[in-house]
Motif scaffolding. Sequence first.
Motif, PDB file in Angstrom:
ATOM      1  N   LEU A   1     -18.531 -63.979 -14.019  1.00  0.00           N
ATOM      2  CA  LEU A   1     -17.978 -64.391 -12.740  1.00  0.00           C
ATOM      3  C   LEU A   1     -18.271 -65.852 -12.427  1.00  0.00           C
ATOM      4  CD1 LEU A   1     -18.573 -61.243 -10.478  1.00  0.00           C
ATOM      5  CD2 LEU A   1     -16.541 -61.920 -11.741  1.00  0.00           C
ATOM      6  N   GLU A   2     -19.404 -66.371 -12.926  1.00  0.00           N
ATOM      7  CA  GLU A   2     -19.688 -67.795 -12.723  1.00  0.00           C
ATOM      8  C   GLU A   2     -18.604 -68.654 -13.365  1.00  0.00           C
ATOM      9  OE1 GLU A   2     -21.891 -65.579 -13.560  1.00  0.00           O
ATOM     10  OE2 GLU A   2     -23.602 -65.743 -12.180  1.00  0.00           O
ATOM     11  N   GLN A   3     -18.204 -68.271 -14.586  1.00  0.00           N
ATOM     12  CA  GLN A   3     -17.150 -69.022 -15.251  1.00  0.00           C
ATOM     13  C   GLN A   3     -15.819 -68.852 -14.521  1.00  0.00           C
ATOM     14  OE1 GLN A   3     -16.384 -67.818 -19.285  1.00  0.00           O
ATOM     15  NE2 GLN A   3     -15.013 -69.546 -19.710  1.00  0.00           N
ATOM     16  N   ALA A   4     -15.567 -67.644 -14.037  1.00  0.00           N
ATOM     17  CA  ALA A   4     -14.325 -67.408 -13.294  1.00  0.00           C
ATOM     18  C   ALA A   4     -14.288 -68.258 -12.027  1.00  0.00           C
ATOM     19  CB  ALA A   4     -14.197 -65.929 -12.944  1.00  0.00           C
ATOM     20  N   ILE A   5     -15.423 -68.333 -11.314  1.00  0.00           N
ATOM     21  CA  ILE A   5     -15.467 -69.128 -10.091  1.00  0.00           C
ATOM     22  C   ILE A   5     -15.199 -70.593 -10.385  1.00  0.00           C
ATOM     23  CG2 ILE A   5     -17.053 -70.048  -8.338  1.00  0.00           C
ATOM     24  CD1 ILE A   5     -18.140 -67.280  -7.946  1.00  0.00           C
ATOM     25  N   SER A   6     -15.762 -71.111 -11.464  1.00  0.00           N
ATOM     26  CA  SER A   6     -15.531 -72.521 -11.801  1.00  0.00           C
ATOM     27  C   SER A   6     -14.045 -72.769 -12.074  1.00  0.00           C
ATOM     28  CB  SER A   6     -16.381 -72.924 -13.008  1.00  0.00           C
ATOM     29  OG  SER A   6     -15.975 -72.234 -14.182  1.00  0.00           O
ATOM     30  N   LYS A   7     -13.362 -71.797 -12.691  1.00  0.00           N
ATOM     31  CA  LYS A   7     -11.925 -71.937 -12.935  1.00  0.00           C
ATOM     32  C   LYS A   7     -11.150 -71.925 -11.612  1.00  0.00           C
ATOM     33  CE  LYS A   7     -11.742 -71.709 -17.553  1.00  0.00           C
ATOM     34  NZ  LYS A   7     -11.108 -72.747 -18.405  1.00  0.00           N
ATOM     35  N   TYR A   8     -11.550 -71.008 -10.716  1.00  0.00           N
ATOM     36  CA  TYR A   8     -10.880 -70.932  -9.429  1.00  0.00           C
ATOM     37  C   TYR A   8     -11.109 -72.208  -8.609  1.00  0.00           C
ATOM     38  CZ  TYR A   8      -9.855 -65.949  -9.973  1.00  0.00           C
ATOM     39  OH  TYR A   8      -9.361 -64.731 -10.406  1.00  0.00           O
ATOM     40  N   VAL A   9     -12.359 -72.699  -8.593  1.00  0.00           N
ATOM     41  CA  VAL A   9     -12.676 -73.899  -7.821  1.00  0.00           C
ATOM     42  C   VAL A   9     -11.820 -75.071  -8.289  1.00  0.00           C
ATOM     43  CG1 VAL A   9     -14.461 -75.637  -7.419  1.00  0.00           C
ATOM     44  CG2 VAL A   9     -15.010 -73.212  -7.159  1.00  0.00           C
ATOM     45  N   GLU A  10     -11.650 -75.181  -9.585  1.00  0.00           N
ATOM     46  CA  GLU A  10     -10.798 -76.237 -10.129  1.00  0.00           C
ATOM     47  C   GLU A  10      -9.355 -76.053  -9.683  1.00  0.00           C
ATOM     48  OE1 GLU A  10      -9.412 -77.979 -14.525  1.00  0.00           O
ATOM     49  OE2 GLU A  10     -10.968 -76.421 -14.376  1.00  0.00           O
ATOM     50  N   LEU A  11      -8.888 -74.811  -9.672  1.00  0.00           N
ATOM     51  CA  LEU A  11      -7.522 -74.523  -9.258  1.00  0.00           C
ATOM     52  C   LEU A  11      -7.321 -74.796  -7.777  1.00  0.00           C
ATOM     53  CD1 LEU A  11      -4.737 -73.229 -10.094  1.00  0.00           C
ATOM     54  CD2 LEU A  11      -5.708 -71.040  -9.370  1.00  0.00           C
ATOM     55  N   TRP A  12      -8.324 -74.417  -6.954  1.00  0.00           N
ATOM     56  CA  TRP A  12      -8.220 -74.565  -5.508  1.00  0.00           C
ATOM     57  C   TRP A  12      -8.490 -75.992  -5.036  1.00  0.00           C
ATOM     58  CZ3 TRP A  12     -11.922 -69.840  -5.164  1.00  0.00           C
ATOM     59  CH2 TRP A  12     -11.199 -68.662  -5.395  1.00  0.00           C
ATOM     60  N   GLY A  13      -9.186 -76.784  -5.832  1.00  0.00           N
ATOM     61  CA  GLY A  13      -9.530 -78.143  -5.432  1.00  0.00           C
ATOM     62  C   GLY A  13     -10.596 -78.193  -4.357  1.00  0.00           C
ATOM     63  N   ILE A  14     -11.552 -77.248  -4.399  1.00  0.00           N
ATOM     64  CA  ILE A  14     -12.636 -77.215  -3.415  1.00  0.00           C
ATOM     65  C   ILE A  14     -13.828 -78.008  -3.950  1.00  0.00           C
ATOM     66  CG2 ILE A  14     -14.231 -75.742  -2.118  1.00  0.00           C
ATOM     67  CD1 ILE A  14     -12.221 -73.493  -2.385  1.00  0.00           C
ATOM     68  N   GLU A  15     -14.403 -78.850  -3.103  1.00  0.00           N
ATOM     69  CA  GLU A  15     -15.620 -79.555  -3.477  1.00  0.00           C
ATOM     70  C   GLU A  15     -16.814 -78.686  -3.113  1.00  0.00           C
ATOM     71  OE1 GLU A  15     -15.886 -83.451  -1.889  1.00  0.00           O
ATOM     72  OE2 GLU A  15     -13.982 -84.134  -2.736  1.00  0.00           O
ATOM     73  N   THR A  16     -17.501 -78.194  -4.122  1.00  0.00           N
ATOM     74  CA  THR A  16     -18.631 -77.302  -3.900  1.00  0.00           C
ATOM     75  C   THR A  16     -19.762 -77.671  -4.831  1.00  0.00           C
ATOM     76  OG1 THR A  16     -19.260 -74.974  -3.761  1.00  0.00           O
ATOM     77  CG2 THR A  16     -17.752 -75.594  -5.536  1.00  0.00           C
ATOM     78  N   THR A  17     -20.835 -76.889  -4.816  1.00  0.00           N
ATOM     79  CA  THR A  17     -22.006 -77.178  -5.654  1.00  0.00           C
ATOM     80  C   THR A  17     -22.279 -75.983  -6.559  1.00  0.00           C
ATOM     81  OG1 THR A  17     -23.597 -76.260  -4.068  1.00  0.00           O
ATOM     82  CG2 THR A  17     -22.976 -78.587  -3.802  1.00  0.00           C
ATOM     83  N   GLU A  18     -22.994 -76.231  -7.639  1.00  0.00           N
ATOM     84  CA  GLU A  18     -23.330 -75.135  -8.553  1.00  0.00           C
ATOM     85  C   GLU A  18     -24.178 -74.063  -7.882  1.00  0.00           C
ATOM     86  OE1 GLU A  18     -24.949 -76.429 -12.221  1.00  0.00           O
ATOM     87  OE2 GLU A  18     -23.183 -77.606 -12.799  1.00  0.00           O
ATOM     88  N   PRO A  19     -25.195 -74.437  -7.038  1.00  0.00           N
ATOM     89  CA  PRO A  19     -25.961 -73.384  -6.343  1.00  0.00           C
ATOM     90  C   PRO A  19     -25.075 -72.509  -5.451  1.00  0.00           C
ATOM     91  CG  PRO A  19     -27.155 -75.452  -6.271  1.00  0.00           C
ATOM     92  CD  PRO A  19     -25.801 -75.767  -6.827  1.00  0.00           C
ATOM     93  N   ASP A  20     -24.121 -73.136  -4.756  1.00  0.00           N
ATOM     94  CA  ASP A  20     -23.210 -72.347  -3.918  1.00  0.00           C
ATOM     95  C   ASP A  20     -22.397 -71.380  -4.776  1.00  0.00           C
ATOM     96  OD1 ASP A  20     -24.118 -73.697  -1.756  1.00  0.00           O
ATOM     97  OD2 ASP A  20     -22.259 -74.775  -1.330  1.00  0.00           O
ATOM     98  N   GLU A  21     -21.881 -71.887  -5.885  1.00  0.00           N
ATOM     99  CA  GLU A  21     -21.079 -71.047  -6.765  1.00  0.00           C
ATOM    100  C   GLU A  21     -21.916 -69.903  -7.338  1.00  0.00           C
ATOM    101  OE1 GLU A  21     -19.141 -73.387  -9.747  1.00  0.00           O
ATOM    102  OE2 GLU A  21     -18.399 -74.864  -8.305  1.00  0.00           O
TER     103      GLU A  21
ATOM    104  N   ALA B   1     -24.606 -68.530  -5.970  1.00  0.00           N
ATOM    105  CA  ALA B   1     -24.919 -67.574  -4.903  1.00  0.00           C
ATOM    106  C   ALA B   1     -23.728 -66.672  -4.615  1.00  0.00           C
ATOM    107  CB  ALA B   1     -25.335 -68.326  -3.637  1.00  0.00           C
ATOM    108  N   VAL B   2     -22.532 -67.256  -4.560  1.00  0.00           N
ATOM    109  CA  VAL B   2     -21.326 -66.468  -4.297  1.00  0.00           C
ATOM    110  C   VAL B   2     -21.039 -65.527  -5.459  1.00  0.00           C
ATOM    111  CG1 VAL B   2     -18.832 -66.599  -3.978  1.00  0.00           C
ATOM    112  CG2 VAL B   2     -20.330 -68.140  -2.709  1.00  0.00           C
ATOM    113  N   ALA B   3     -21.275 -65.983  -6.690  1.00  0.00           N
ATOM    114  CA  ALA B   3     -21.060 -65.125  -7.862  1.00  0.00           C
ATOM    115  C   ALA B   3     -21.954 -63.894  -7.800  1.00  0.00           C
ATOM    116  CB  ALA B   3     -21.317 -65.909  -9.142  1.00  0.00           C
ATOM    117  N   THR B   4     -23.193 -64.066  -7.329  1.00  0.00           N
ATOM    118  CA  THR B   4     -24.108 -62.930  -7.208  1.00  0.00           C
ATOM    119  C   THR B   4     -23.603 -61.928  -6.165  1.00  0.00           C
ATOM    120  OG1 THR B   4     -25.975 -64.362  -7.795  1.00  0.00           O
ATOM    121  CG2 THR B   4     -26.493 -62.253  -6.766  1.00  0.00           C
ATOM    122  N   VAL B   5     -23.143 -62.447  -5.033  1.00  0.00           N
ATOM    123  CA  VAL B   5     -22.583 -61.575  -3.993  1.00  0.00           C
ATOM    124  C   VAL B   5     -21.344 -60.852  -4.531  1.00  0.00           C
ATOM    125  CG1 VAL B   5     -21.452 -61.528  -1.743  1.00  0.00           C
ATOM    126  CG2 VAL B   5     -23.481 -62.964  -2.095  1.00  0.00           C
ATOM    127  N   TRP B   6     -20.502 -61.588  -5.227  1.00  0.00           N
ATOM    128  CA  TRP B   6     -19.267 -61.017  -5.770  1.00  0.00           C
ATOM    129  C   TRP B   6     -19.575 -59.901  -6.766  1.00  0.00           C
ATOM    130  CZ3 TRP B   6     -14.966 -64.472  -8.435  1.00  0.00           C
ATOM    131  CH2 TRP B   6     -13.750 -63.802  -8.378  1.00  0.00           C
TER     132      TRP B   6
END
Length: 537
Positions: free
Chosen positions: A428-448, A450-455
């Motif tokens: 899911l971490e890799q999936a989130i990085s793909k989505y973030v790139e697609l969405w154009g959201i500026e985020t951080t690795e810790p945020d990603e 943390a969200v991956a763990t919740v997901w």
Amino acid sequence: MTEPTLSDFEDDTAIFKATGPPDHWLTTLNTGIWGFASDNESSWERVSAGDLILFHSTGSDTHDGNWDSGIIGYGIAGTKRTKEYPLWRSEVEAGENAFPYIVELTATHWRGNIGGVSGAEIGEKSHEQIHNDIESLLQNRLTLGEIEEETGSRFPVMGSFSSPSDGQQHLRLLQSEPLTTVRYRNRDVEQAESADEPETASQSFDHLRKREGITLDGDALFDDLYFDPDERRRIQSAVESAVQSGKHVIFTGPPGTGKTELAENTCKALLHNDQYTDYQISTATADWSTFDTVGGYMPRDEAGGSLDFVPGQVLERLPNGDHARNELLVIDEINRADIDKAFGQLFTVLSGQPVQLPFQQAGSEVEILPADRVDWSSQPASHEYVVPESWRLLATMNSYDKTSLYEMSYAFMRRFTFIRVGPPSGDLEQAISKYVELWGIETTEPDEAAVATVWRTMNSHDRAIGPAVVKDMLEMMSAMEPATIEEKTTQAVASYVLPQLEGIPQRKEIVQQLFETRVDESVLRQVASEVLQVPLE
């Protein structure tokens, strides 16, 4: 048409009775208006939007024609205003404005043969025409004798307007037979809408004959969406095989997995085929009836005029008369609608059978015809709506609410291919990085992370969430800088994850597992207890 039932109205909905001669009710049918005399202003003031008004027709018209008295329908009150012109038969003949206080009804529901009533203004009708129209309007009326036999009490016929104590019983009796629904809009609105419609006269209907050769643009299908390669191939193959084999499509899955985007992208991926002219998206609601999907009667203007058939969401996409359209239709959240109430005759249509509707257009019964019943060498008549072999209905369905699925008849379901759109699995971490790139959201690795763990926690139960929920969480967390990771994750979980757990049996177990992610446990515990109504020690 399918009329609203008592369960569709609030328990405290006021029910009134309006009494008038049958020729006055002809005008109400064509205009959606009921009036009050100057000395009855206090009754007019009692009416509020959403109130129900039972239509009681007296035993004689304003020229002493005689019929049996009875309840002939009911209406739903809308706005109130005054008028300065004669409208009803007695007003027109006297040249006076005897009923200046009026209620505009948003919809009316009738027991009679509404298709047999002329749409001409009352002043333009002969006495013979008025009598014929009254006969059609009063057909199948609920007689006063039937009311007394069923309720044990007499219907209050005295007074022009009152609030009967047994109003709910009267409404229930009225609805024991099928009603025809008429809804209203003014001519200015209709003209503004028609002005925006493109001219379609004299178009060629040749493209509507084609079924074979439909292809799918795979790149357009996944525009602004990310799926891993295997899932992408599976979805594309399923969509292609469905549309090419004549099936309609329902995308199912948890919230936020991209079902609506896939349905719209499917339309875009098909538009390069010359069989199609456009596509439309509509969101289903619990209030939908066959008026919304198939169509029904609607007057052209508030002061009288023709009572015309207006096509609903589905028929508006199909070719008829001079309209050589073939528009794909997307119904989002189809399981929000009562399938039986909303789709009616479409059960038969989607099974490939012709249907004759209880409405008239241009003097003929409205028909829905499969393509093999039509001679394409000449265009269809204005009352004929044709379902081309290439036409497709696409829909989305939230898999957490499958009730409506089991209410569909087999004849309805077999016309659809159900394609599941699930959340991603695996890394899911890799999936989130793909989505973030697609969405154009500026985020951080810790945020990603943390969200991956919740997901991952959510998806380990039967309450999985899709990427759209993850996007909402990351956008919130990005906007909360420079808060701590625990503060951001807690707020995002409280805002977007906890609402997904409402009403499910495992919600306590899932919340306790969420405590093990990077959240402020004391804050989340308090929010979860309030939102989900579960004790969390």
